[in-house]
Design a protein around this motif. Structure first.
Motif, PDB file in Angstrom:
ATOM      1  N   ALA A  15      13.797   6.433  -1.669  1.00  0.00           N
ATOM      2  CA  ALA A  15      12.886   5.697  -0.798  1.00  0.00           C
ATOM      3  C   ALA A  15      11.524   5.550  -1.462  1.00  0.00           C
ATOM      4  O   ALA A  15      11.051   6.447  -2.155  1.00  0.00           O
ATOM      5  CB  ALA A  15      12.741   6.417   0.539  1.00  0.00           C
ATOM      6  N   GLU A  19       8.626   2.163   2.157  1.00  0.00           N
ATOM      7  CA  GLU A  19       9.707   2.470   3.090  1.00  0.00           C
ATOM      8  C   GLU A  19       9.405   3.728   3.888  1.00  0.00           C
ATOM      9  O   GLU A  19       9.747   3.820   5.077  1.00  0.00           O
ATOM     10  CB  GLU A  19      11.018   2.600   2.319  1.00  0.00           C
ATOM     11  CG  GLU A  19      11.501   1.275   1.740  1.00  0.00           C
ATOM     12  CD  GLU A  19      12.572   1.430   0.671  1.00  0.00           C
ATOM     13  OE1 GLU A  19      13.317   0.464   0.443  1.00  0.00           O
ATOM     14  OE2 GLU A  19      12.654   2.529   0.069  1.00  0.00           O
ATOM     15  N   THR A  20       8.768   4.691   3.256  1.00  0.00           N
ATOM     16  CA  THR A  20       8.399   5.920   3.961  1.00  0.00           C
ATOM     17  C   THR A  20       7.383   5.635   5.052  1.00  0.00           C
ATOM     18  O   THR A  20       7.517   6.093   6.198  1.00  0.00           O
ATOM     19  CB  THR A  20       7.844   6.945   2.969  1.00  0.00           C
ATOM     20  OG1 THR A  20       8.849   7.267   2.002  1.00  0.00           O
ATOM     21  CG2 THR A  20       7.404   8.221   3.681  1.00  0.00           C
ATOM     22  N   ARG A  21       6.357   4.850   4.720  1.00  0.00           N
ATOM     23  CA  ARG A  21       5.351   4.499   5.729  1.00  0.00           C
ATOM     24  C   ARG A  21       5.968   3.671   6.851  1.00  0.00           C
ATOM     25  O   ARG A  21       5.637   3.873   8.031  1.00  0.00           O
ATOM     26  CB  ARG A  21       4.190   3.757   5.074  1.00  0.00           C
ATOM     27  CG  ARG A  21       3.282   4.654   4.249  1.00  0.00           C
ATOM     28  CD  ARG A  21       2.089   3.886   3.713  1.00  0.00           C
ATOM     29  NE  ARG A  21       2.478   2.910   2.695  1.00  0.00           N
ATOM     30  CZ  ARG A  21       2.556   3.167   1.397  1.00  0.00           C
ATOM     31  NH1 ARG A  21       2.282   4.386   0.955  1.00  0.00           N
ATOM     32  NH2 ARG A  21       2.900   2.235   0.541  1.00  0.00           N
ATOM     33  N   VAL A  92       7.286  14.251   0.976  1.00  0.00           N
ATOM     34  CA  VAL A  92       7.232  13.033   1.795  1.00  0.00           C
ATOM     35  C   VAL A  92       5.787  12.597   1.978  1.00  0.00           C
ATOM     36  O   VAL A  92       5.465  11.402   1.932  1.00  0.00           O
ATOM     37  CB  VAL A  92       7.913  13.261   3.156  1.00  0.00           C
ATOM     38  CG1 VAL A  92       7.849  11.996   4.015  1.00  0.00           C
ATOM     39  CG2 VAL A  92       9.361  13.678   2.951  1.00  0.00           C
ATOM     40  N   ARG A  95       4.774  10.644  -1.066  1.00  0.00           N
ATOM     41  CA  ARG A  95       5.205   9.246  -1.048  1.00  0.00           C
ATOM     42  C   ARG A  95       4.358   8.435  -0.078  1.00  0.00           C
ATOM     43  O   ARG A  95       3.969   7.304  -0.370  1.00  0.00           O
ATOM     44  CB  ARG A  95       6.679   9.124  -0.663  1.00  0.00           C
ATOM     45  CG  ARG A  95       7.638   9.446  -1.767  1.00  0.00           C
ATOM     46  CD  ARG A  95       9.018   8.823  -1.516  1.00  0.00           C
ATOM     47  NE  ARG A  95       9.557   9.123  -0.202  1.00  0.00           N
ATOM     48  CZ  ARG A  95      10.207  10.243   0.101  1.00  0.00           C
ATOM     49  NH1 ARG A  95      10.381  11.181  -0.817  1.00  0.00           N
ATOM     50  NH2 ARG A  95      10.680  10.437   1.311  1.00  0.00           N
ATOM     51  N   ALA A  96       4.087   9.002   1.093  1.00  0.00           N
ATOM     52  CA  ALA A  96       3.311   8.280   2.099  1.00  0.00           C
ATOM     53  C   ALA A  96       1.896   7.977   1.605  1.00  0.00           C
ATOM     54  O   ALA A  96       1.312   6.942   1.946  1.00  0.00           O
ATOM     55  CB  ALA A  96       3.242   9.093   3.385  1.00  0.00           C
TER      56      ALA A  96
END
Length: 290
Positions: A15, A19-21, A92, A95-96
């Motif tokens: 991801a 996509e994470t947001r 995570v 990534r965000a």
């Protein structure tokens, strides 16, 4: 069969930050983030009008500002010890916050941790490790940097908040705009439509330079997010008796809405911008690994 399964698994990409947001925004079931006006500017009568936003601008901390705006958009509806909170693995969060775009693994998570530390230092969040997986729980504090508990806006006090559309994330404006543009977007949301803001007043009113103000306005106008109307007005003390004034008005998707939106799923991102941003992110990762 095993070799084929292994081959298929290798083709699956992890991801992305986008996509994470998007998943976090969808989980929040809100179209906008409501932000107290005191985050942008302290009320009239205060010893100084510059507020928390000026600290992000003066330290050129776009990443931490974007991280905080995201936290306000995704905060879980259930109250925690210090207000709404979100619990995620540190990877995570990385990534965000896009800290994985230029580095990977422990370096990316360390960078995300530093972002959270800067928000803690500004008294905007609390942070704690929770659960067996030692996930990072982030709780919101009041937007004015006082360290007081966060409270959600209630019915009848919408005028105390500005509304930042989720289009800021889904359309990629968090990346497209530089820090002056983001700051002036928040100012424009803070002001009434058709507002005037002489750049020379910005240091006293908002805490950053006239040059930053002009660059931010130019960014928004060039991006077709802000309309600038210039006209002449009477000026009795001017040599010509006239003066030019600029009036600014936000354009979609950030123009004020006539009706407060309900709690609905965020709009889908624009395919063209999402595709372009994914390509840019992939290129950044490739450079980082070379």
């Amino acid at each position: 069969m095993t070799q084929q399964a292994d081959s298929d698994a290798e083709e699956v990409e992890p991801a992305t930050g986008d996509e994470t947001r998007a998943a976090l925004l969808e989980r929040s079931k809100r179209q906008i983030a409501l932000i107290r006006r005191e985050f942008v500017q302290l009320p009239p009568g205060s010893p100084q009008r510059a507020s928390v936003l000026s600290g992000f601008v003066s330290h050129r901390d776009k990443r931490a500002l974007n991280a905080y705006l995201l936290l306000l958009a995704i905060g879980d509806s259930g109250p925690g010890a210090s207000g709404p909170n979100t619990r995620l693995p540190l990877a995570v969060w990385a990534r965000a916050f896009d800290t994985d775009l230029t580095t990977t693994g422990p370096s990316a998570t360390a960078a995300a941790s530093k972002v959270l530390t800067r928000l803690e230092d500004r008294k905007l969040i609390t942070r704690a490790r929770r659960g067996r997986e030692r996930q990072i729980q982030v709780g919101l504090l009041r937007e004015d940097g006082s360290g007081e508990p966060y409270t959600r806006p209630g019915t009848g006090n919408q005028d105390r908040f500005l509304a930042l559309s989720n289009d800021y994330w889904t359309e990629g404006w968090h990346e497209e705009l530089d820090l002056p543009g983001i700051a002036m977007l928040l100012v424009a949301l803070h002001e009434k439509p058709g507002f005037r803001l002489p750049a020379e007043h910005a240091p006293r009113w908002y805490g950053w330079s006239a040059d930053t103000t002009e660059r931010g306005f130019a960014e928004l106008v060039d991006a077709n997010l802000l309309r600038k109307d210039s006209r002449l007005v009477k000026a009795p003390l001017s040599p010509t008796g006239l003066a030019k004034v600029n009036e600014y008005r936000l354009l979609p998707p950030f123009a004020p809405r006539q009706k407060a939106p309900g709690r609905a799923s965020p709009r889908k991102s624009s395919p063209s911008m999402s595709t372009r941003r994914r390509g840019s992110a992939a290129a950044t990762r490739r450079k980082a690994t070379q």
